[in-house]
Design an enzyme around this catalytic site. Structure first.
Site, PDB file in Angstrom:
ATOM      1  N   THR A 272       6.007  92.870  43.648  1.00  0.00           N
ATOM      2  CA  THR A 272       6.134  93.902  44.024  1.00  0.00           C
ATOM      3  C   THR A 272       5.828  95.239  42.616  1.00  0.00           C
ATOM      4  O   THR A 272       3.780  94.327  42.495  1.00  0.00           O
ATOM      5  CB  THR A 272       7.678  93.802  42.509  1.00  0.00           C
TER       6      THR A 272
ATOM      7  N   SER B 142      15.254  90.759  39.365  1.00  0.00           N
ATOM      8  CA  SER B 142      14.758  90.906  38.286  1.00  0.00           C
ATOM      9  C   SER B 142      13.993  92.131  37.708  1.00  0.00           C
ATOM     10  O   SER B 142      12.819  92.320  36.787  1.00  0.00           O
ATOM     11  CB  SER B 142      14.302  89.896  38.612  1.00  0.00           C
TER      12      SER B 142
END
Length: 582
Positions: free
Chosen positions: A392, A464
């Site tokens: 990410t 997350s």
């Protein structure tokens, strides 16, 4: 200025740009204080704010937008689009994420949820084969692994509602970078090489990211992305509809049809951003504001802080066996709850208040033995509850007016599904892999999901991602976030604990060795740099320890203290950059 910032700097301009100090006040003849960041980082003074990100050119784009009169949101949007050009492994147009914003004038925080959604025809058993087992290759690297993208919608929504500049102006730098090209950096060359085998299996990705001879672009080569420039131009001219309708949308759907994918024109046209209220908790004298479901990040950061609050953490010593033991035991209990309760709050009832309740933490803490590890099999999710991704990218922005943005977005894996859409210059995400393809079994990051995160058309997969802000005396004190899949939560948690409990500066908070435990598998991962004696003590307490060579996550952070902005990127991974006013 606190005493920890008053030692002299020993290493000069070698690491220029990795850590920056930027004045949040108007410029004057006064010089900034001499700052020590463990003798590794060079302070730079400026007046118009700061952008801390994973890549230099995109961070400088955001800084330049601030210098042109834009606010933190303008800079964040410009940086986000620029990263789609300069950081193709994770910067993106066809992914999704979360943007946490502090609005200084209103003294208010809001969260823009632009997470991908499952296409309408996606079904619960999408990735199961005829034997009822998960087909991992289809889940990770097929057209069906792509969710309906949210990044463009989210960035445009933020710009139109909270920015001050025209959309065309904030998109222009990204368009120029794509059209004219930029020199391939060491980091970009490394990333292309690392994923070359998989990328070359898709002809369009091979064409986009490698030379006509199929070679990796060399360091210093000019990397041009004409198709991506065209796509960005469509967005600049037509805004939201330039991506979700018209030629770009038609190219996406044509590729879906060619590869048996699920995204339709209707899925694209119907995509909606959701603005949500952040989750909020307290830790001693600090207030923590973070990302709500469908991210589990903020909720579990607060839950773990609640579990740790009564312990004399500073007296234990940073990264001592006693400290890491209670930290690990708290992580395990939060991740166990994640497996049962977390999902898209528009589809399932997520007991946020109950999970973040300090009374619940008190009951969970009773099960922590300070001398012995609790086996994961003995931790039952929600046993005491009173009912009611590693590729990410994250960047953080602050402006002179006190506005702050903490943004995390992703394609999921590095380079997503490794499938490119012809004519657009962009990669598809593989975010459908973040659903529980088979509830009760682990995903690509080893996280176990339950029915709350099962696949359903229109639903957002659990995440997350954890863009987070910490407030002290009612003002933003620290803003941070990280990539890393399941590692994101514990990376952000330890960064803010380092600053809050151990009173270290933002660079040290970012670079101290970290640990990670996510309940299942029952394994404590530890970065190099933790004492071998500490590792042996943890093993004697019953922990199964794995010491790895890679860093766990990578924060991009800004600390606002004493009228200054202090920015840091974790320098143990290449490519990060802090940009302040020139």
């Amino acid at each position: 200025m606190s005493i920890r910032h008053l030692r002299s700097l020993l290493i000069p301009a070698l690491l220029m740009g990795l850590t920056t100090i930027v004045s949040a006040q108007p410029a004057s003849d006064a010089q900034p204080p001499i700052i020590n960041y463990d003798n590794r980082f060079l302070p730079i003074a400026a007046k118009d704010g700061m952008v801390v990100g994973p890549e230099r050119l995109a961070s400088e784009v955001g800084r330049d937008i601030l210098a042109q009169g834009g606010n933190a949101v303008d800079a964040a949007v410009a940086t986000g689009f620029a990263l789609a050009v300069t950081y193709p492994r994770a910067g993106n147009l066809a992914g999704g994420g979360f943007m946490l914003i502090h609005l200084a004038d209103e003294n208010r925080q809001t969260l823009i949820d632009y997470r991908e959604t499952a296409p309408a025809t996606a079904s619960r058993d999408l990735f199961l084969n005829e034997d009822g087992e998960v087909d991992r290759m289809r889940e990770y690297f097929s057209h069906q692994s792509a969710g309906t993208p949210g990044s463009v919608a989210g960035l445009i929504y933020a710009q139109e509602k909270y920015g001050t500049l025209p959309l065309k102006k904030v998109l222009q730098p990204a368009i120029a970078l794509a059209k004219n090209g930029f020199p391939v950096s060491f980091a970009l060359n490394f990333e292309f090489n690392a994923r070359a085998e998989r990328l070359k299996q898709n002809e369009e990705a091979k064409r986009l990211f490698f030379t006509p001879a199929g070679e990796t672009y060399a360091i210093g080569d000019n990397f041009v992305q004409s198709d991506l420039a065209w796509t960005l131009g469509q967005i600049a001219e037509r805004g939201h509809d330039g991506f979700y309708k018209g030629e770009v949308a038609e190219k996406i759907v044509a590729e879906m049809e060619a590869g048996d994918g699920l995204i339709s024109l209707e899925d694209l046209a119907n995509y909606k951003v959701v603005e949500r209220t952040p989750v909020t908790g307290t830790f001693r004298d600090y207030t923590v504001v973070s990302t709500p479901p469908p991210s589990s990040g903020g909720l579990h950061i607060i839950q773990i802080l609640n579990l740790l609050e009564p312990y004399a953490l500073k007296d234990m010593g940073h990264n001592s066996a006693a400290y890491l033991h209670v930290l690990t035991e708290s992580m395990k209990r939060a991740y166990a709850d994640r497996s049962r309760f977390l999902g898209d709050p528009d589809y399932v009832d997520v007991p946020v208040a109950a999970l973040t309740d300090k009374g619940y933490a008190d009951r969970l803490r009773e099960g922590i033995n300070e001398e012995r590890a609790t086996p994961a099999k003995d931790i039952v999710p929600g046993a005491s509850l009173h009912e009611e991704s590693s590729d990410t990218t994250h960047y953080t922005v602050a402006d002179a007016a006190g506005n702050v943005v903490s943004n995390t977005y992703t394609l999921n894996f590095s380079f997503g599904s490794h499938i490119a859409v012809p004519g657009t210059g962009m990669l598809l995400n593989n975010e459908m892999a973040d659903f529980a393809a088979s509830p009760g079994n682990a995903n690509a990051y080893g996280l176990v999901g339950g029915e709350a995160n099962s696949i359903m058309g229109g639903k957002r997969p659990l995440s997350s991602m954890s863009p987070t802000m910490v407030f002290k005396d009612g003002k933003v004190w620290l803003a941070t976030g990280s990539p890393g899949g399941s590692l994101i939560i514990t990376t952000v948690l330890q960064t803010i604990l380092n600053a809050m409990v151990f009173d270290v500066n933002v660079a040290t908070a970012a670079a101290w060795p970290r640990v990670h435990h996510q309940w299942l598998p029952d394994k404590l991962r530890i970065e190099q740099g933790v004492s071998k004696d500490t590792v042996r003590l943890l093993e004697s307490m019953g922990h199964t320890v794995e010491v790895g060579s890679r860093t766990l996550g990578r924060t991009q952070s800004i600390m606002l203290e004493d009228g200054w902005l202090f920015g840091a990127t974790d320098t143990r991974r290449h490519g990060g950059y802090v940009a302040g006013d020139r």
